[in-house]
Design a protein around this motif. Structure first.
Motif, PDB file in Angstrom:
ATOM      1  N   LYS A 186       0.958  -1.240  -0.108  1.00 33.06           N
ATOM      2  CA  LYS A 186       0.011   0.141   0.239  1.00 33.06           C
ATOM      3  C   LYS A 186       0.918   1.194  -0.064  1.00 33.06           C
ATOM      4  CE  LYS A 186      -3.527   2.215   2.852  1.00 33.06           C
ATOM      5  NZ  LYS A 186      -3.187   3.165   3.217  1.00 33.06           N
ATOM      6  N   ILE A 187       2.026   1.303   0.720  1.00 32.03           N
ATOM      7  CA  ILE A 187       2.864   2.524   1.073  1.00 32.03           C
ATOM      8  C   ILE A 187       3.368   2.616  -0.349  1.00 32.03           C
ATOM      9  CG2 ILE A 187       4.845   3.150   1.862  1.00 32.03           C
ATOM     10  CD1 ILE A 187       3.973   2.384   4.660  1.00 32.03           C
ATOM     11  N   LEU A 188       4.039   1.642  -0.954  1.00 31.23           N
ATOM     12  CA  LEU A 188       4.742   1.755  -2.147  1.00 31.23           C
ATOM     13  C   LEU A 188       3.679   1.972  -3.560  1.00 31.23           C
ATOM     14  CD1 LEU A 188       6.667  -1.393  -2.179  1.00 31.23           C
ATOM     15  CD2 LEU A 188       7.840   0.941  -2.252  1.00 31.23           C
ATOM     16  N   ALA A 189       2.561   1.577  -3.383  1.00 26.81           N
ATOM     17  CA  ALA A 189       1.601   2.235  -4.486  1.00 26.81           C
ATOM     18  C   ALA A 189       1.184   3.773  -4.289  1.00 26.81           C
ATOM     19  CB  ALA A 189       0.183   1.282  -4.365  1.00 26.81           C
ATOM     20  N   GLU A 190       1.250   4.183  -2.918  1.00 24.48           N
ATOM     21  CA  GLU A 190       0.632   5.513  -2.595  1.00 24.48           C
ATOM     22  C   GLU A 190       2.181   6.272  -2.836  1.00 24.48           C
ATOM     23  OE1 GLU A 190      -0.998   5.410   0.933  1.00 24.48           O
ATOM     24  OE2 GLU A 190      -2.989   4.629   0.091  1.00 24.48           O
ATOM     25  N   HIS A 191       3.310   5.901  -2.584  1.00 23.26           N
ATOM     26  CA  HIS A 191       4.497   6.362  -2.418  1.00 23.26           C
ATOM     27  C   HIS A 191       5.547   5.837  -3.167  1.00 23.26           C
ATOM     28  CE1 HIS A 191       2.547   9.388   0.531  1.00 23.26           C
ATOM     29  NE2 HIS A 191       2.372   8.085   1.265  1.00 23.26           N
ATOM     30  N   PRO A 192       5.451   5.815  -4.308  1.00 21.57           N
ATOM     31  CA  PRO A 192       6.590   5.078  -5.115  1.00 21.57           C
ATOM     32  C   PRO A 192       8.199   5.587  -5.142  1.00 21.57           C
ATOM     33  CG  PRO A 192       5.256   6.546  -6.801  1.00 21.57           C
ATOM     34  CD  PRO A 192       4.645   6.530  -5.438  1.00 21.57           C
ATOM     35  N   GLU A 193       8.098   6.821  -4.391  1.00 18.20           N
ATOM     36  CA  GLU A 193       9.346   7.494  -4.038  1.00 18.20           C
ATOM     37  C   GLU A 193      10.132   6.592  -2.878  1.00 18.20           C
ATOM     38  OE1 GLU A 193       6.703  10.052  -1.812  1.00 18.20           O
ATOM     39  OE2 GLU A 193       6.438   8.935  -3.581  1.00 18.20           O
TER      40      GLU A 193
END
Length: 336
Positions: free
Chosen positions: A223-230
């Motif tokens: 979820k975090i990677l989807a929302e914050h790919p940075e």
């Protein structure tokens, strides 16, 4: 002459029966005396009934705590009961403490996961004359006798320092924590935040909770990677968080570019550390916590005065610190 012989015969028989009777009498007295000595020795070796109530019964971390407590049970001649929620559940945990109080156990070893909820139950046990030791997570404002475990704020701070050094002060960080309401998890996050707050190149962009399961840790990392790919780094604050995060980054093929720092030295964590998927992990001593808590509880029951805080060792290890034996990482303990 005949009467004289009869008299001698009767006298001999009488003496024989008197001798046998006296032997039996004094033999019974000696046996009664030995039984009394045995009873006195048994009472001097009184067995206390302690209960260890973990956050989650089958969690690998808590099984290590139990192992240490079981070793102390054997060494110190006490009886230990291990009973808690099957899965992390604060309400169920509190019920288990209440059941232990109702059972009039001799001592309770448990966490202070959420002080607002746990403090009244801990104080209830103390009011009933049952000593309480908090383990892994403290409830310092309760009437608990002592705390045994990691300095959770310090461990988070050490994790933050390690991340700064390893990333050269440049990282976009996502945090996965076991429970927002759990005090030890909150302190690990706060220590980490304080360690990195003055580093301009480090930015925390998200924090999610895993409910102390690797499945949810993986879901929340995704979820975090989807929302914050940075995001370029993850910090996991409970034993299964880094493992769940590692599964996601390996599946996405970004393991080489992702920095992960976690908690504890479960076998799977050490394998991922050797592999390089996890960069670093915070070492705790769950086995020592379990052993020490039982040892201190016995001291309390024997009328000894003990210190209110007993911090166990905390440090951060990297791949280059391996191979280290699992025994040296988890099961080393000072015995009485």
């Amino acid at each position: 002459m005949v009467n004289y012989r009869k008299w001698l015969l009767l006298s001999g028989v009488s003496l024989f029966f008197i001798s046998v009777s006296l032997s039996v009498y004094f033999g019974l007295k000696a046996l009664q005396y030995d039984n009394k000595l045995t009873q006195l020795e048994s009472s001097s070796k009184q067995t206390y009934h302690f209960v260890l109530i973990p956050e989650e019964m089958d969690n690998d971390y808590w099984r290590l705590v139990e192992e240490g407590a079981r070793e102390a049970e054997k060494d110190l001649n006490v009886t230990l009961e291990y009973s808690g929620p099957v899965q992390a559940d604060i309400e169920e945990h509190i019920k288990k403490i209440d059941m232990a109080i109702a059972s009039k156990v001799d001592g309770i070893i448990t966490q202070g996961l959420n002080e607002n909820q746990f403090k009244p139950m801990i104080n209830k046990a103390i009011a009933k004359g049952i000593p309480v030791i908090t383990i892994d997570t403290d409830a310092p404002n309760s009437k608990r006798i002592a705390y045994v475990g990691t300095d959770n704020y310090l461990s988070g701070f050490l994790a933050g320092q390690a991340l700064i050094k390893d990333t050269k002060g440049k990282a976009v960080v996502g945090i996965i924590t076991g429970h927002f309401a759990a005090e030890h998890q909150r302190l690990r996050v706060q220590g980490f935040r304080d360690a990195v707050k003055n580093e301009p190149g480090i930015k925390i962009v998200a924090i999610e909770e895993s409910n102390i399961t690797r499945i949810e840790a993986a879901e929340k990392a995704g979820k975090i990677l989807a929302e914050h790919p940075e995001v370029t780094a993850f910090y996991g604050t409970s034993a299964l968080d880094a493992i769940g995060i590692a599964q996601v980054v390996e599946r996405m093929g970004i393991a080489e570019d992702m920095y992960i720092i976690g908690f504890d030295t479960l076998p799977e964590t050490l394998e991922l550390l050797k592999k390089g998927t996890i960069e670093a992990t915070v070492v705790q001593k769950p086995y020592e916590m379990g052993y020490k808590a039982v040892q201190l509880m016995l001291d309390i029951k024997n009328g000894k005065t003990i210190s209110p805080v007993h911090h166990t060792e905390t440090r951060v290890i990297h791949k280059e610190d391996l191979p280290l034996k699992q025994e040296s990482l988890q099961r080393s303990v000072s015995r009485p």
